[in-house]
Scaffold this motif. Structure first.
Motif, PDB file in Angstrom:
ATOM      1  N   GLU A   1      -2.060  -1.689  -3.839  1.00  0.00           N
ATOM      2  CA  GLU A   1      -3.103  -0.667  -3.705  1.00  0.00           C
ATOM      3  C   GLU A   1      -2.432   0.697  -3.604  1.00  0.00           C
ATOM      4  O   GLU A   1      -1.675   0.947  -2.667  1.00  0.00           O
ATOM      5  CB  GLU A   1      -3.947  -0.930  -2.463  1.00  0.00           C
ATOM      6  N   THR A   2      -2.704   1.569  -4.595  1.00  0.00           N
ATOM      7  CA  THR A   2      -2.080   2.883  -4.644  1.00  0.00           C
ATOM      8  C   THR A   2      -2.830   3.772  -5.636  1.00  0.00           C
ATOM      9  O   THR A   2      -3.875   3.384  -6.143  1.00  0.00           O
ATOM     10  CB  THR A   2      -0.585   2.753  -5.029  1.00  0.00           C
ATOM     11  N   GLN A   3      -2.274   4.947  -5.947  1.00  0.00           N
ATOM     12  CA  GLN A   3      -2.875   5.839  -6.946  1.00  0.00           C
ATOM     13  C   GLN A   3      -2.500   5.429  -8.358  1.00  0.00           C
ATOM     14  O   GLN A   3      -3.361   5.218  -9.196  1.00  0.00           O
ATOM     15  CB  GLN A   3      -2.427   7.292  -6.706  1.00  0.00           C
TER      16      GLN A   3
ATOM     17  N   LYS B   1       0.874  -1.167   0.000  1.00  0.00           N
ATOM     18  CA  LYS B   1       0.000   0.000   0.000  1.00  0.00           C
ATOM     19  C   LYS B   1       0.910   1.215   0.000  1.00  0.00           C
ATOM     20  O   LYS B   1       1.745   1.366   0.880  1.00  0.00           O
ATOM     21  CB  LYS B   1      -0.898   0.034   1.238  1.00  0.00           C
TER      22      LYS B   1
ATOM     23  N   ALA C   1     -16.323   7.637  -9.318  1.00  0.00           N
ATOM     24  CA  ALA C   1     -15.909   7.283  -7.968  1.00  0.00           C
ATOM     25  C   ALA C   1     -16.830   6.186  -7.459  1.00  0.00           C
ATOM     26  O   ALA C   1     -17.974   6.059  -7.899  1.00  0.00           O
ATOM     27  CB  ALA C   1     -15.977   8.505  -7.053  1.00  0.00           C
TER      28      ALA C   1
ATOM     29  N   ARG D   1      -7.841  -3.283 -11.194  1.00  0.00           N
ATOM     30  CA  ARG D   1      -8.901  -2.313 -10.925  1.00  0.00           C
ATOM     31  C   ARG D   1      -8.322  -0.911 -11.062  1.00  0.00           C
ATOM     32  O   ARG D   1      -7.349  -0.585 -10.399  1.00  0.00           O
ATOM     33  CB  ARG D   1      -9.446  -2.480  -9.509  1.00  0.00           C
ATOM     34  N   SER D   2      -8.937  -0.103 -11.948  1.00  0.00           N
ATOM     35  CA  SER D   2      -8.480   1.272 -12.120  1.00  0.00           C
ATOM     36  C   SER D   2      -9.459   2.053 -12.974  1.00  0.00           C
ATOM     37  O   SER D   2     -10.280   1.476 -13.680  1.00  0.00           O
ATOM     38  CB  SER D   2      -7.102   1.295 -12.784  1.00  0.00           C
ATOM     39  N   ARG D   3      -9.355   3.372 -12.927  1.00  0.00           N
ATOM     40  CA  ARG D   3     -10.151   4.235 -13.809  1.00  0.00           C
ATOM     41  C   ARG D   3      -9.586   4.188 -15.221  1.00  0.00           C
ATOM     42  O   ARG D   3     -10.316   4.233 -16.186  1.00  0.00           O
ATOM     43  CB  ARG D   3     -10.119   5.681 -13.318  1.00  0.00           C
TER      44      ARG D   3
ATOM     45  N   ALA E   1      -5.967   3.594  -8.107  1.00  0.00           N
ATOM     46  CA  ALA E   1      -7.142   4.463  -8.041  1.00  0.00           C
ATOM     47  C   ALA E   1      -7.208   5.411  -9.234  1.00  0.00           C
ATOM     48  O   ALA E   1      -8.288   5.722  -9.726  1.00  0.00           O
ATOM     49  CB  ALA E   1      -7.131   5.257  -6.741  1.00  0.00           C
ATOM     50  N   SER E   2      -6.055   5.849  -9.739  1.00  0.00           N
ATOM     51  CA  SER E   2      -6.030   6.774 -10.865  1.00  0.00           C
ATOM     52  C   SER E   2      -5.686   6.082 -12.183  1.00  0.00           C
ATOM     53  O   SER E   2      -6.382   6.242 -13.171  1.00  0.00           O
ATOM     54  CB  SER E   2      -5.017   7.883 -10.590  1.00  0.00           C
TER      55      SER E   2
ATOM     56  N   ALA F   1      -4.562  -2.626  -7.877  1.00  0.00           N
ATOM     57  CA  ALA F   1      -5.572  -1.573  -7.767  1.00  0.00           C
ATOM     58  C   ALA F   1      -4.892  -0.210  -7.813  1.00  0.00           C
ATOM     59  O   ALA F   1      -4.188   0.169  -6.876  1.00  0.00           O
ATOM     60  CB  ALA F   1      -6.367  -1.732  -6.474  1.00  0.00           C
TER      61      ALA F   1
END
Length: 150
Positions: free
Chosen positions: A66-68, A48, A121, A99-101, A83-84, A81
């Motif tokens: 799990e990070t940006q 993380k 989101a 998993r990501s945008r 996030a960005s 994962a």
């Protein structure tokens, strides 16, 4: 820019810190970091990080990330994962979900798992109807069984 009074030099923000797992180094256990983690060695555990995780060509992670932002050129066995954004380079090998945008996959990259992408989101609700100019959504299809097979 702030100065470090003990050394007379500029101080660094925690988000600017890069922690490196060097080639030949193995970490057994979970890693938590403010900033970026660069993995050139091996980690057997989850990571993380508040900013990003970079897995070098010879890096290997057996655990979740799990990070940006994530960049993978090596091997990850676990969920990725970002996030960005997630970037999967041509030498990457992923065994697990992503998993990501936003996801970038270079030709030659190998993935065995599912890709989950969303532009919203997690707490946003989908719009009731798509407006003019909205792109259509793609729904996964369930595989059809051939007649006579069980």
């Amino acid at each position: 820019m702030a100065r470090d009074s003990r050394h007379g030099g500029p101080t660094r923000e925690l988000s600017d810190v890069v922690s490196v797992v060097a080639p030949g180094m193995t970490i057994l256990g979970d890693v938590m970091c403010d900033g970026t983690v660069r993995v050139e060695g091996k980690i057997e555990g989850s990571i993380k990080a508040t900013k990003s995780v970079v897995v070098g060509k010879d890096g290997r992670i057996t655990g979740d990330i799990e990070t940006q932002d994530v960049v993978v050129a090596g091997t990850v066995i676990g969920t990725v994962a970002g996030a960005s954004r997630v970037e999967l380079q041509e030498t990457c090998k992923i065994e697990g979900d992503i998993r990501s945008r936003r996801v970038k996959l270079e030709e030659g990259g190998q993935i065995e798992g599912r890709l989950h992408m969303t532009g919203k989101a997690a707490d946003e609700k989908p719009a009731a109807s798509a407006g003019k100019g909205a792109s259509p959504s793609i729904q996964p299809q369930k595989p059809q069984r051939a007649a006579g097979r069980s």
